[in-house]
Design an enzyme around this catalytic site. Structure first.
Site, short mmCIF file in Angstrom:
data_model
loop_
_atom_site.label_atom_id
_atom_site.label_comp_id
_atom_site.label_asym_id
_atom_site.label_seq_id
_atom_site.Cartn_x
_atom_site.Cartn_y
_atom_site.Cartn_z
N GLU A 151 4.24 -9.76 -3.55
CA GLU A 151 5.58 -10.32 -3.35
C GLU A 151 6.59 -9.76 -4.34
O GLU A 151 7.74 -9.46 -4.00
CB GLU A 151 5.53 -11.85 -3.49
CG GLU A 151 6.84 -12.56 -3.18
CD GLU A 151 7.21 -12.51 -1.71
OE1 GLU A 151 8.11 -11.71 -1.36
OE2 GLU A 151 6.60 -13.24 -0.92
N GLY B 35 18.31 -5.87 -21.41
CA GLY B 35 16.94 -5.77 -20.92
C GLY B 35 16.83 -5.72 -19.41
O GLY B 35 15.73 -5.87 -18.87
N ASP C 292 13.78 3.45 -7.19
CA ASP C 292 13.16 2.12 -7.16
C ASP C 292 13.60 1.34 -5.91
O ASP C 292 12.79 0.69 -5.25
CB ASP C 292 13.54 1.35 -8.42
CG ASP C 292 12.83 0.02 -8.52
OD1 ASP C 292 11.60 0.00 -8.67
OD2 ASP C 292 13.50 -1.02 -8.40
N GLU D 251 15.32 -0.24 -16.97
CA GLU D 251 14.12 0.37 -17.51
C GLU D 251 14.48 1.03 -18.84
O GLU D 251 15.68 1.24 -19.13
CB GLU D 251 13.58 1.43 -16.54
CG GLU D 251 13.07 0.87 -15.22
CD GLU D 251 11.85 0.00 -15.37
OE1 GLU D 251 11.05 0.23 -16.32
OE2 GLU D 251 11.68 -0.93 -14.56
N LYS E 181 11.43 0.03 -2.46
CA LYS E 181 11.51 -1.30 -1.86
C LYS E 181 11.87 -1.21 -0.38
O LYS E 181 11.35 -1.96 0.45
CB LYS E 181 12.53 -2.15 -2.61
CG LYS E 181 12.12 -2.44 -4.05
CD LYS E 181 13.17 -3.25 -4.80
CE LYS E 181 12.72 -3.52 -6.24
NZ LYS E 181 13.69 -4.32 -7.00
N LYS F 220 5.03 -1.00 -7.25
CA LYS F 220 5.44 -0.56 -5.90
C LYS F 220 4.76 0.72 -5.46
O LYS F 220 4.90 1.13 -4.30
CB LYS F 220 6.96 -0.37 -5.88
CG LYS F 220 7.74 -1.65 -6.03
CD LYS F 220 9.23 -1.40 -6.16
CE LYS F 220 9.61 -1.02 -7.58
NZ LYS F 220 9.46 -2.15 -8.52
#
Length: 904
Positions: free
Chosen positions: A688, A746, A760, A749, A764, A661
């Site tokens: 995408e 999982g 994050d 991060e 976006k 990103k």
């Protein structure tokens, strides 16, 4: 000799003119005297090149093919044994140079044929051949002695000398056929074939005189099988000469036309006319006897072909053309295919006699048929207007331009007159209708002489300014598309140039004639192979091949590589897509391959054969693989320094696909510069997975905008990690326990603060805001961080997780307040296009709201637009996890393949 009534009904080789019973009673001498050559499809003509008769064993193989041919009449044309013609020219060269070693070289020629004959024949036949061989060698020595004394050889002297190789091979083959019980005569075509010099090292056959002489020869030597010498002929004055380049093929075609043969078969050492020249590929070995193209590669454009499975996987798309029309073969031959010379086609074309190209070393191969109309196996005429592509390397472009050229009669004549005077060959001509410039291509080796001749010829016009320049562009190649009715089919040219543009290949010149058989373009020499593969792939004739470089083989990158491994066979077989990973680079090590990396054990290969990571070297390696037209770099990192390279990669014609990103959420000016470059070029940039992992968020937004809709608001749960946390932060569970569970699964991060900080999600949001047309910086987005203030500076992720439980009470209080109001907590990002702002925050939603009904790590995004105002458009699905994210990247890769030519 007598023939059946059935054979007579189709036309026989010869007849006495009497009743069959009388013929049977006649002596052979009488029969020879009255034998008459009849013409028709009872004749088959075979031509065997030098490699086919290169040794005694190969001559036996040729004889076996002749014996197995059931045709009533067989005319066999042979070349000299392999290398013999070169040896004969070397004799002349030595003699002219007064090099006494020509005598020992003559003896070597004698010995080569003596040993071959001794191995093939015996008895009286051997004695007869050796006697003739001794006689010929003595004549050669006398001729060479004359050349030695004069220090010069006339053309007729040279032609006399070099033609002996065919004489000897024809005699030996005829003896071998007779030894196997079949009547056979050998023919010195200098007695039959009459040609007239036509300039430019070419000759024209005199068919009337040649047919007359053939009939006379046949009346003296009637036979069902005739072995004729190729390459050699005579002038009308009965002076020995040759048919020049590829003369043996030409001989076979002329003789086939003279007897109106059913078919002319040219036997060589290749399976037919190939779609690609393996010698152009870096993995090709010079020892492979696969193809004999001198300067051309031809790629097929028709499903009516057989694959040649012995080719290297690096050229696995190469095929053999099953059929070609005369015109298509002519065009391809012009572009240098050494399988056939254009002159070979003319004689048989006049009588609709097909030419078959066969491989003497692979009799099971069907070969290539050249005929009037190319048809497929069902007998229907081919629908594809384009049959193949060809290239010529090592050419230069000469451009003569000036305002004084427009409307001046004779300018073009003067230009090409000057070119003719230096003996240069013009390969292609292009002239604009304005007459301001004339552009043409010549061999690189001839361009200096051409340019000097033009400057001399137009010196006055250059000084006066009527002609502004005589410019030369070096290091070019010509790419031609060949096919019947091609030019009259809409879209062919558009598809061709679109494919070249998408491979970032610049076209320097274009030529298209009204014959509708050829579109020719000139490209840079270094772009030649990529151009050929690009257009070939674009016409769906070979696989759409993409060279890939994977940056960041971490969790997501490794998962993507495994997905590529698992789907490779299906993509090749069912979708004609060939994805070749040429390099993998991590933080410390990288793995490079000249062909492609074996993904079944890529991890072991990185460990065993990896080298120190060098991103510059990595990019150079992946991109300069000239045998693959398109390159894509897949950045699976979250590294801003890697993202900063995207602009340069796109500028160089490298496609970029990424879930990173950092580029699209970085400084606005860099983002705008990146998108501007993308729109101006044919290079693709797909991202995408930067917003919704495997969900079609970006493509949905673009679809709305491109169809004229207007974005009012985008609101969503963009983090699969935070979605999982708040979907499970219920009941009496503590916030720290849920975070630990997400980390163990999982979903987070390595340092959960990267997720809980909201940065994050903010990235976006800024990506979607910019896609919607808002010019916002990341700093413009207020973000509500879920990381407690005291823990934001904690040294390690482990310390953070150890101390997080100390702040559970605050999060439990916020949850309780929401539950008391009948709400749930959701961490969302919002793009308010009306107010031109965005934000990231923890929000409360009623339990019947779509955002409250998520489970697991699902993401959900609501698009409120002018069309979807009352009921927002919802996109929902898994938004976290390596499998999902890698799947989103994989989807972008397949979208790129579709744009580059793969079936959609």
């Amino acid at each position: 000799m007598a023939f059946s009534a059935a054979s007579i009904s189709r036309g026989v080789l010869f007849t006495s003119g009497e009743e069959g019973s009388l013929c049977a009673a006649m002596s052979r001498a009488q029969l020879k005297e009255k034998a008459k050559l009849l013409k028709g499809d009872m004749w088959s003509v075979h031509k065997f090149g030098g490699t086919c008769v290169g040794s005694s064993e190969r001559i036996k193989n040729v004889a076996d093919i002749i014996l197995k041919d059931s045709s009533e009449g067989k005319l066999v044309v042979v070349s000299a044994m392999s290398k013999v013609t070169d040896m004969m020219y070397d004799l002349i060269k030595k003699a002219q140079s007064r090099d006494d070693s020509y005598l020992s070289a003559v003896d070597a020629v004698f010995e080569k044929h003596r040993l071959t004959a001794t191995d093939l024949i015996d008895g009286d036949d051997l004695a007869s051949f050796l006697s003739r061989l001794h006689h010929d060698i003595n004549n050669l020595k006398a001729m060479l002695r004359a050349i030695y004394i004069a220090g010069h050889a006339t053309e007729s002297f040279s032609d006399f000398v070099v033609g002996h190789g065919e004489l000897w091979s024809a005699q030996m083959l005829s003896y071998v056929v007779r030894k196997n019980g079949q009547d056979c005569e050998w023919m010195d075509t200098r007695e039959v074939l009459i040609v007239n010099p036509s300039g430019s090292h070419q000759v024209d056959p005199d068919f009337v005189e040649s047919e007359k002489r053939l009939e006379e020869w046949f009346s003296r030597h009637p036979s069902k099988t005739i072995v004729a010498t190729g390459f050699i002929a005579s002038t009308p004055q009965n002076i020995p000469t040759t048919l020049k380049r590829d003369g043996s093929d030409f001989s076979a075609s002329i003789i086939g036309a003279m007897v109106r043969a059913r078919q002319v078969t040219i036997w060589t050492d290749v399976d037919g006319i190939y779609s690609a020249d393996p010698r152009k590929d870096h993995s090709y070995s010079e020892e492979w006897p696969l193809i004999t193209f001198k300067r051309t590669q031809v790629m097929r454009l028709d499903s009516n072909a057989e694959r040649f499975f012995s080719l290297s996987s690096a050229v696995s798309e190469a095929v053999i053309l099953r059929t070609l029309s005369y015109q298509e073969a002519w065009e391809m031959s012009y572009f240098g295919a050494n399988v056939l010379h254009p002159r070979t086609i003319l004689p048989v074309m006049r009588h609709d006699i097909p030419i078959m190209i066969r491989n003497i070393f692979n009799l099971s191969a069907p070969g290539t048929m050249i005929c009037r109309h190319a048809e497929n196996e069902d007998g229907h005429k081919l629908e594809s207007p384009v049959k193949g592509f060809a290239t010529i390397d090592n050419v230069a472009i000469v451009n003569v331009e000036g305002t004084g050229m427009a409307g001046v009669p004779g300018t073009a004549s003067a230009i090409f007159g000057a070119v003719k005077d230096v003996g240069a060959n013009v390969i292609m001509i292009s002239q604009a209708s304005s007459e301001h410039s004339v552009c043409f291509a010549v061999p690189e080796s001839e361009v200096t002489a051409v340019a000097e001749a033009l400057k001399s010829r137009f010196q006055e016009a250059l000084n006066a300014g009527r002609i502004s320049q005589v410019a030369v562009i070096h290091n070019c190649s010509i790419l031609a598309a060949v096919g019947q009715k091609m030019a009259s089919t809409p879209g062919v040219s558009a598809t061709l140039f679109n494919a070249l543009a998408k491979a970032s290949i610049n076209v320097r010149a274009i030529a298209q004639g009204c014959s509708e058989y050829n579109i020719t373009v000139v490209v840079k020499r270094e772009d030649c192979i990529r151009a050929l593969r690009a257009v070939h792939s674009r016409f769906y004739l070979s696989k759409t091949t993409i060279a890939m470089g994977i940056i960041g083989p971490g969790l997501i990158g490794a998962t993507l590589l495994d997905q590529l491994r698992d789907q490779a066979a299906v993509l090749k077989e069912d979708f004609n897509i060939d994805l070749r990973v040429m390099g993998i680079i991590g933080l410390r090590a990288m793995l490079l391959s000249d062909a492609e990396i074996d993904l079944s054990n890529w991890r072991e290969l990185v460990k065993d054969k990896g080298e120190v990571a060098d991103l510059g070297k990595f990019i150079q390696h992946v991109h300069v693989n000239h045998f693959i037209p398109n390159t894509v770099l897949v950045d699976c990192t979250a590294d801003s320094s890697v993202a900063s390279c995207y602009h340069e990669w796109l500028r160089r014609g490298i496609h970029v696909i990424t879930p990173n990103k950092k580029a699209n959420s970085g400084p606005l000016d860099q983002y705008l510069k990146l998108r501007a470059l993308q729109r101006q070029s044919y290079t693709h940039y797909f991202y995408e997975a930067t917003v919704g992992a495997g969900l079609p968020i970006i493509s949905t937004l673009r679809g709305l905008l491109e169809t004229g809709d207007k974005i009012l608001r985008i609101e969503g749960i963009f983090s699969g990690t935070l979605s999982y946390i708040f979907n499970n932060f219920i009941g009496t569970r503590s916030f720290s326990d849920v975070v630990a569970e997400a980390k163990q699964a999982g979903y987070t991060e390595p340092d959960p603060r990267d997720d809980l900080s909201g940065t994050d999600v903010a990235r976006k949001v800024i990506i979607l805001a910019r896609e919607s047309g808002l010019k916002l910086e990341l700093s413009d987005i207020p973000v509500q961080s879920l990381v407690p203030q005291p823990l934001r500076a904690t040294v390690s992720a482990e310390e953070f997780m150890q101390q997080l439980p100390q702040f559970d009470n605050e999060m439990a209080r916020v949850r309780q307040e929401a539950e008391d109001a009948g709400d749930v907590l959701r961490y969302v990002g919002v793009v308010d296009a009306v107010s031109e702002e965005g934000r990231v925050e923890l929000q409360r939603y009623k339990k019947d709201h779509p955002f409250a009904q998520l489970s697991g790590s699902d993401n959900i995004i609501a698009f409120t637009t002018t069309r979807y105002k009352e009921q927002p458009l919802i996109v929902r699905g898994p938004g976290a996890g390596a499998q999902v994210t890698a799947g989103g990247i994989f989807s972008d890769i397949l979208r790129l393949a579709s744009y580059l030519g793969a079936p959609s």
